[in-house]
Enzyme design. Structure first.
Site, PDB file in Angstrom:
ATOM      1  N   VAL A  13       0.798  -1.257  -0.025  1.00  0.00           N
ATOM      2  CA  VAL A  13      -0.030   0.015  -0.284  1.00  0.00           C
ATOM      3  C   VAL A  13       0.811   1.328   0.166  1.00  0.00           C
ATOM      4  O   VAL A  13       0.272   2.511  -0.059  1.00  0.00           O
ATOM      5  CB  VAL A  13      -1.040   0.118   1.212  1.00  0.00           C
ATOM      6  CG1 VAL A  13      -1.972  -0.981   1.052  1.00  0.00           C
ATOM      7  CG2 VAL A  13      -0.081  -0.033   2.478  1.00  0.00           C
ATOM      8  N   LYS A  37      13.110  -1.007  10.944  1.00  0.00           N
ATOM      9  CA  LYS A  37      12.525  -1.905  10.639  1.00  0.00           C
ATOM     10  C   LYS A  37      12.546  -3.134  11.269  1.00  0.00           C
ATOM     11  O   LYS A  37      13.578  -3.916  11.196  1.00  0.00           O
ATOM     12  CB  LYS A  37      12.828  -2.331   8.965  1.00  0.00           C
ATOM     13  CG  LYS A  37      12.236  -3.084   8.155  1.00  0.00           C
ATOM     14  CD  LYS A  37      10.846  -2.868   7.766  1.00  0.00           C
ATOM     15  CE  LYS A  37       9.975  -3.808   6.890  1.00  0.00           C
ATOM     16  NZ  LYS A  37       8.706  -3.121   6.425  1.00  0.00           N
TER      17      LYS A  37
END
Length: 259
Positions: A13, A37
């Site tokens: 997305v 991350k």
């Protein structure tokens, strides 16, 4: 100092592009900024992951942007499954919270980019990015969540579900960003500009144009500045953008008489 967990309504997305855009503007405006991350999936040991993509896009000066990756799994699967199949250790929320706290001690902004959506599992206990955010809050860190959504049909349901899950867990939603705005938006995308903040219960804070990841450095920072609201360091105006794509209401046809 602030901490922003970046999650999406699903995969692909635009989370990494949005993370890079926020990081680029924060680094430009004074930094230093850190991007964490927790779990990178689908890349080999020497391949560039999402953190490297953030560096490429942001093009921040030396010392303005720090990136860190806690675990990497070769298969493109949910982190818990990828860890189990590879035999590598899974990621614990407490481990992530401790890394966030360490980065927050000497960075003005810490961005934590999740994998997939909010409730993707990271370990066999079913713990998720939401649990990582809660663990960071438990350490006294000022955590907010940024939700990246799609533009078109179907996005209202996934956005509403994600926002509801955040509320149920007591996690503050800063706002929603559309990760890829189409060059020729259809009726659903245009209507969603007004509907997304309504179903999320949070403001629309930006719309990144389709193809924004094709450029990096100064051109990307210009895109980020024009596409993100002041709350994220840019100049984008949600009201003006929405008005430009406003769809007139459908009026019923006038009945024909005498036929």
């Amino acid at each position: 100092m602030s901490v922003l967990f970046v999650t999406g309504t699903g995969t692909e997305v635009g989370k990494t592009v949005v993370t890079a855009a926020v990081a680029a503007l924060a680094a430009r405006d004074g930094g230093p900024v850190a991007v964490l991350k927790p779990g990178q999936t689908g890349v080999g040991p020497e391949e560039p992951g999402d953190a490297a993509e953030v560096v490429r896009l942001a093009g921040a000066p030396a010392g303005a942007l720090t990136t860190r990756e806690l675990a990497r799994y070769p298969e493109p699967l949910a982190p818990d499954t990828a860890a189990r199949r590879s035999g590598l250790p899974q990621i614990r929320p407490e481990q992530v919270a401790e890394a966030v706290a360490e980065l927050a001690s000497d960075h003005r902004l810490v961005l934590v980019e999740g994998a997939g959506g909010l409730l993707v599992r990271y370990d066999d206990q079913g713990r998720t990015l939401a649990d990582m955010a809660r663990a960071a809050i438990a350490l006294g860190l000022p955590v907010q969540v940024l939700l990246v959504a799609q533009a078109g049909l179907g996005t209202l349901n996934t956005t509403a579900l994600s926002a509801e899950a955040l509320r149920a867990r007591g996690l503050p939603l800063l706002g929603v960003v559309v990760g890829s705005w189409p060059r020729e938006p259809d009726l659903a995308a245009r209507c969603n500009l007004a509907d997304l903040p309504a179903v999320a219960g949070a403001p629309l804070l930006g719309v990144l144009p389709q193809g924004a990841a094709a450029v990096g450095g100064a051109p990307f920072r210009e895109i980020a500045d024009a596409s993100l609201a002041p709350a994220l360091g840019g100049v984008w105006d949600a009201s003006a953008f929405t008005a430009a794509y406003q769809v007139p209401p459908l009026r019923p046809a006038t009945p024909r008489h005498g036929s």
